[in-house]
Design a protein around this motif. Structure first.
Motif, short mmCIF file in Angstrom:
data_model
loop_
_atom_site.label_atom_id
_atom_site.label_comp_id
_atom_site.label_asym_id
_atom_site.label_seq_id
_atom_site.Cartn_x
_atom_site.Cartn_y
_atom_site.Cartn_z
N THR A 107 0.82 -1.22 0.00
CA THR A 107 0.00 0.00 0.00
C THR A 107 0.85 1.27 0.00
OG1 THR A 107 -0.21 -0.35 2.39
CG2 THR A 107 -2.07 -0.99 1.02
N GLY A 108 2.06 1.19 0.52
CA GLY A 108 2.95 2.35 0.49
C GLY A 108 3.48 2.65 -0.89
N GLU A 109 3.31 1.72 -1.84
CA GLU A 109 3.70 1.95 -3.22
C GLU A 109 2.48 1.96 -4.13
OE1 GLU A 109 6.76 -0.76 -4.37
OE2 GLU A 109 8.21 0.04 -2.94
N LEU A 110 1.34 2.31 -3.56
CA LEU A 110 0.12 2.51 -4.35
C LEU A 110 -0.41 3.93 -4.16
CD1 LEU A 110 -1.62 -0.92 -3.70
CD2 LEU A 110 -0.57 -0.14 -5.84
N ILE A 111 0.39 4.77 -3.50
CA ILE A 111 -0.01 6.15 -3.25
C ILE A 111 -0.17 6.88 -4.59
CG2 ILE A 111 0.72 8.35 -2.24
CD1 ILE A 111 2.22 6.65 -0.10
N GLY A 112 -1.35 7.44 -4.78
CA GLY A 112 -1.67 8.09 -6.05
C GLY A 112 -2.52 7.21 -6.95
N CYS A 113 -2.58 5.91 -6.63
CA CYS A 113 -3.35 4.97 -7.46
C CYS A 113 -4.65 4.54 -6.78
CB CYS A 113 -2.51 3.72 -7.76
SG CYS A 113 -1.02 4.02 -8.69
N GLU A 114 -4.93 5.11 -5.61
CA GLU A 114 -6.08 4.61 -4.85
C GLU A 114 -7.40 4.80 -5.59
OE1 GLU A 114 -4.72 8.48 -2.76
OE2 GLU A 114 -3.84 6.81 -3.89
N GLY A 115 -7.51 5.86 -6.39
CA GLY A 115 -8.75 6.11 -7.11
C GLY A 115 -9.03 5.06 -8.17
N ILE A 116 -8.05 4.82 -9.05
CA ILE A 116 -8.26 3.84 -10.13
C ILE A 116 -8.32 2.43 -9.57
CG2 ILE A 116 -7.31 5.26 -11.97
CD1 ILE A 116 -4.65 3.81 -11.65
N MET A 117 -7.60 2.17 -8.48
CA MET A 117 -7.65 0.84 -7.88
C MET A 117 -9.01 0.58 -7.24
SD MET A 117 -5.19 -0.87 -4.97
CE MET A 117 -5.59 0.38 -3.75
N SER A 118 -9.52 1.54 -6.52
CA SER A 118 -10.80 1.37 -5.84
C SER A 118 -11.95 1.19 -6.82
CB SER A 118 -11.07 2.55 -4.91
OG SER A 118 -10.09 2.63 -3.90
N ALA A 119 -11.80 1.75 -8.03
CA ALA A 119 -12.84 1.58 -9.04
C ALA A 119 -12.99 0.12 -9.48
CB ALA A 119 -12.52 2.46 -10.25
#
Length: 395
Positions: A181-193
């Motif tokens: 999760t520390g290397e998904l910062i900035g991707c939370e929007g597209i990931m959560s979709a």
């Protein structure tokens, strides 16, 4: 059709290791010496170095010692540590595995404890040599993925190729785990979709936000000098590459270390501790992340590296996918897959298929490069987690 070693809980292992587990750093040397003559015969060392008790470490050791790739366990205790060796031994015994505890202080010291341990290990390995396999389906596999030593090629070659292999595995019914999760910062929007439910989407976003807060408190993010030297400009750029290894499947759940996926599908593992910052950096090395996925049942791990890594892991094989063609040319003897050739025209889909095929070959017994070289790295330190909530594993 694969074949695996059947366990009492219904799971099947792709390896049949004997684990020698030290329960405090003071017992590490004895455990290592017990294993030394049998290190090429399936005996491996794992352990927890701390003396103060920790619920996370207790759960991790219980999960690791009852992993489907483990057939027998020898516990090595100094005797005065606070780790609950009695509960661990009972858990292993209840799983149907042979287990013995050697307490150094009760055994007469180093030499006597080593001799006692070796005698037991020798007998168990002899018994385990006759273990029978049973049919195993791809849908029974749990596969993890990590990336380490990333550079500008990681998000172009190795990570998206693993993502394609993950899509194939999920389609076949396997459980696939990606992390950090520390290397998904900035991707939370597209990931959560991609989440199966809105409630899970919120949990995925919260996990990444927790990681961002944790690293901000530490004053040090998951972005190393080697990443910058390799051409990455920011954590967001690194995150996009790391995110690519998750593929494109629907995300079925969010788990924490030691949580075992209840069914096939794609799962995010939240590896950042809950609560106040107490234990330092949550991901000390790539090995720590691999161990956490193994504790969640991963039979094997797909490890994407661009700068170059030589590690394997105890208990579960590691397939190393090299993202950078120059690194592969320099370190080919440590790599299983040359994904860097995508930059010279090899189709991404071809490399993704190669990784998928190799995953099944390794699950079928084919050794990885790190196994052949004798790599069995292991690290376990202090952390603290709260249980996952009902939104994390939607039906």
């Amino acid at each position: 059709m694969l074949e695996g070693f059947p366990r009492n809980d219904g799971r099947k292992g792709i390896r049949n290791h004997l684990v020698v587990a030290y329960l405090v750093e003071c017992a590490h040397h004895v455990a290592r010496e017990i294993v030394h003559p049998y290190r090429d015969d399936g005996a491996q060392v794992i352990g927890f170095p701390g003396c103060f008790p920790n619920d996370y470490a207790q759960k991790m050791m219980e999960r690791l010692c009852t992993h489907p790739n483990v057939g027998a366990v020898l516990l090595v205790s100094l005797g005065c540590e606070s780790f609950n060796r009695f509960a661990l031994e009972q858990t292993i015994e209840a799983s149907g595995r042979p287990v013995k505890t050697v307490v150094i202080q009760h055994s007469g010291g180093t030499r006597a404890a080593i001799a006692t341990g070796r005698e037991w290990v020798c007998g168990q390995l002899r018994d385990m040599a006759g273990a029978k396999k049973v049919p195993m389906d791809v849908s029974e596999l749990v596969v993890g993925t990590v990336c380490g030593g990333s550079d500008g090629t990681s998000g172009l070659t190795g990570n998206p190729a693993v993502g394609l292999a993950f899509d194939r595995l999920v389609d076949a019914g396997a459980a696939c785990i990606f992390e950090e999760t520390g290397e998904l910062i900035g991707c939370e929007g597209i990931m959560s979709a991609r989440a199966r439910t809105p409630e899970l989407a919120a949990a995925l976003t919260a996990a990444v936000e927790k990681a961002a807060t944790y690293y901000a408190t530490l004053g040090f993010g998951s972005f190393a000098a080697g990443n910058a030297e390799g051409g990455l400009s920011s954590i967001e750029e690194k995150s996009m590459g790391a995110y690519a290894k998750s593929g494109s499947s629907v995300i079925s759940g969010l788990i924490k270390p030691g949580d075992i996926p209840p069914r096939g599908g794609l799962y995010l593992m939240d590896v950042v501790p809950d609560g106040d910052v107490r234990f330092g950096f949550p991901n000390i090395t790539d090995n720590a992340e691999i161990v956490e996925m193994v504790a969640s049942g991963a039979h094997l791990t797909l490890f994407v590296t661009a700068r170059g890594s030589v590690v394997g892991s105890a208990i579960a094989p590691v397939i190393k996918v090299c993202a950078n063609p120059q690194t592969y040319a320099n370190m080919s003897e440590d790599m299983d897959v040359n994904a860097g050739r995508i930059l010279s025209g090899t189709p991404l889909a071809e490399v993704g298929q190669e990784i998928f095929d190799l995953t099944l070959e390794v699950a079928g017994g084919c050794p990885t490069v790190s196994e052949t070289l004798g790599h069995t790295e292991f690290i376990l330190t202090y952390k603290s987690f709260e249980p996952i909530g009902p939104a994390c594993l939607p039906a």
